[in-house]
Design a protein around this motif. Structure first.
Motif, short mmCIF file in Angstrom:
data_model
loop_
_atom_site.label_atom_id
_atom_site.label_comp_id
_atom_site.label_asym_id
_atom_site.label_seq_id
_atom_site.Cartn_x
_atom_site.Cartn_y
_atom_site.Cartn_z
N ASN A 8 0.84 -1.19 0.00
CA ASN A 8 0.00 0.00 0.00
C ASN A 8 0.88 1.25 0.00
N MET A 9 0.49 2.22 -0.81
CA MET A 9 1.31 3.41 -1.03
C MET A 9 1.03 4.50 0.00
N GLU A 10 2.07 4.86 0.73
CA GLU A 10 1.95 5.96 1.68
C GLU A 10 2.00 7.31 0.96
N GLY A 11 1.75 8.37 1.72
CA GLY A 11 1.81 9.72 1.17
C GLY A 11 1.82 10.72 2.30
N LEU A 12 1.75 11.98 1.95
CA LEU A 12 1.76 13.03 2.97
C LEU A 12 0.65 12.77 3.99
N GLY A 13 1.00 12.79 5.25
CA GLY A 13 0.05 12.52 6.32
C GLY A 13 0.24 11.15 6.94
N SER A 14 0.89 10.23 6.22
CA SER A 14 1.06 8.88 6.74
C SER A 14 1.83 8.86 8.06
N ASN A 15 2.80 9.76 8.18
CA ASN A 15 3.62 9.79 9.40
C ASN A 15 3.11 10.79 10.43
N GLY A 16 1.93 11.33 10.21
CA GLY A 16 1.36 12.29 11.15
C GLY A 16 1.64 13.74 10.80
N GLN A 17 2.39 13.99 9.72
CA GLN A 17 2.65 15.37 9.30
C GLN A 17 1.35 16.05 8.91
N ILE A 18 1.17 17.29 9.36
CA ILE A 18 -0.05 18.03 9.09
C ILE A 18 0.26 19.20 8.16
N VAL A 19 -0.47 19.28 7.06
CA VAL A 19 -0.29 20.38 6.11
C VAL A 19 -1.66 21.00 5.81
N ALA A 20 -1.78 22.28 6.06
CA ALA A 20 -3.04 22.97 5.77
C ALA A 20 -3.32 22.92 4.27
N GLY A 21 -4.59 22.72 3.93
CA GLY A 21 -4.99 22.68 2.54
C GLY A 21 -5.04 21.29 1.94
N LEU A 22 -4.59 20.30 2.70
CA LEU A 22 -4.59 18.92 2.22
C LEU A 22 -5.25 17.98 3.24
N THR A 23 -6.27 18.48 3.90
CA THR A 23 -6.91 17.73 4.98
C THR A 23 -7.45 16.37 4.54
N PRO A 24 -8.28 16.28 3.50
CA PRO A 24 -8.80 14.96 3.13
C PRO A 24 -7.71 14.00 2.68
N TYR A 25 -6.77 14.48 1.88
CA TYR A 25 -5.70 13.62 1.39
C TYR A 25 -4.87 13.07 2.55
N GLY A 26 -4.42 13.96 3.43
CA GLY A 26 -3.60 13.52 4.56
C GLY A 26 -4.34 12.58 5.48
N ALA A 27 -5.63 12.83 5.68
CA ALA A 27 -6.42 11.95 6.54
C ALA A 27 -6.52 10.54 5.95
N THR A 28 -6.69 10.46 4.62
CA THR A 28 -6.78 9.13 4.01
C THR A 28 -5.46 8.38 4.12
N LYS A 29 -4.35 9.08 3.95
CA LYS A 29 -3.05 8.41 4.01
C LYS A 29 -2.71 8.00 5.44
N ARG A 30 -3.11 8.81 6.41
CA ARG A 30 -2.92 8.43 7.81
C ARG A 30 -3.74 7.18 8.13
N GLY A 31 -4.99 7.15 7.65
CA GLY A 31 -5.83 5.98 7.88
C GLY A 31 -5.30 4.75 7.18
N LEU A 32 -4.71 4.93 5.99
CA LEU A 32 -4.18 3.81 5.24
C LEU A 32 -3.01 3.14 5.95
N THR A 33 -2.19 3.95 6.60
CA THR A 33 -1.07 3.38 7.35
C THR A 33 -1.58 2.49 8.49
N TYR A 34 -2.58 2.98 9.21
CA TYR A 34 -3.19 2.15 10.26
C TYR A 34 -3.75 0.87 9.66
N ALA A 35 -4.49 1.01 8.56
CA ALA A 35 -5.13 -0.16 7.95
C ALA A 35 -4.11 -1.21 7.54
N THR A 36 -2.99 -0.76 6.99
CA THR A 36 -1.96 -1.71 6.55
C THR A 36 -1.35 -2.45 7.73
N LYS A 37 -1.09 -1.74 8.81
CA LYS A 37 -0.54 -2.39 10.00
C LYS A 37 -1.55 -3.39 10.59
#
Length: 257
Positions: free
Chosen positions: A132-161
């Motif tokens: 599964n491909m990680e992206g911005l937000g996977s490691n908990g990094q927060i960037v304004a303007g990319l809320t949905p994208y970062g949230a999905t990548k954070r959730g994907l990391t949990y799901a993979t583990k």
């Protein structure tokens, strides 16, 4: 056919397209998907690669993709869930609801649905590796303007583990693939000319081109990792080194663009 059989979702552009080429050059039999016939036909895939129209949010489409690959190559050894979208670079309340839904659908719901189909099929065939491909937000990094994208990548990391725990003791593995900052349209979209000029200073330090990153990622995927493992191109140590030496290393990733 002696090499592994690899499937890359979202393989018609960007990192996915680069992975299709890199796996092929490494001797793998490769299949990829896109959401339209036009995108698949226009992907410029290397000879021998199998392109299939499939929507990863639809389990029937994922099964169709699996079956097409199994029919052509006899099995699926490696599956890379690469398909992904990003919203416009705007505050959450400024985004169109449909845009939010599309990103959540592809990045998280689609990866979960595809993973369910693929893991069941891999367990049935007795082997396989899902990435599964990680992206911005996977490691908990927060960037304004990319809320949905970062949230999905954070959730994907949990799901993979969590998938890794569910696969413990089986002949199937799951891992995380982290390409780091790669120069694609997803990286540079929605900047004003002035904002992009500033952002390029960071991109030229931390980012890399698709053709630099994808052969390295492909080699690591083909080598394999233990269940629940992670392969990362841009590590914290590499990022720190690049910042420390930026004054002496002149890079222009956008030359000619």
């Amino acid at each position: 056919m002696t090499g592994p059989v690899v499937v890359v979702t979202g393989g018609t552009r960007g990192i996915g397209q680069g992975l299709v080429r890199a796996f092929t050059e490494a001797g793998a039999s490769v299949a990829f998907c896109g959401r339209s016939d036009a995108s698949v036909q226009g992907a410029g895939a290397p000879g021998g690669a199998l392109g299939v129209v499939a929507d990863v949010t639809n389990r029937n489409d994922v099964r169709k993709l699996w079956d097409a690959v199994a029919d052509r190559f006899g099995r699926v050894d490696i599956w890379v869930n690469n398909a992904g979208l990003s919203t416009s670079r705007r505050k959450l309340w400024e985004l169109d609801p449909a845009e939010i839904d599309a990103v959540v659908d592809v990045n998280l719901r689609g990866t979960l649905q595809a993973s369910a189909v693929v893991l069941e099929a891999m367990l049935a065939q007795g082997h396989g590796a899902l990435w599964n491909m990680e992206g911005l937000g996977s490691n908990g990094q927060i960037v304004a303007g990319l809320t949905p994208y970062g949230a999905t990548k954070r959730g994907l990391t949990y799901a993979t583990k969590a998938m890794a725990k569910e696969l413990a003791g089986t002949p199937v593995t799951v891992g995380l693939l982290s390409p780091g900052m790669v120069v694609t349209d997803l990286l540079t979209r929605d900047y004003s000319p002035e904002e992009l000029e500033q952002a390029r200073k960071i991109f030229n330090i931390l980012a890399d081109r698709v053709e630099t990153v994808t052969p390295w990622l492909a080699a690591k995927v083909l080598a394999g990792v233990k269940n629940g493992g992670r392969v990362a191109w841009l590590t914290n140590r590499k990022a720190a080194y690049r910042f420390a030496t930026a004054a002496f290393r002149r890079r222009d990733l956008f030359a000619g663009t």
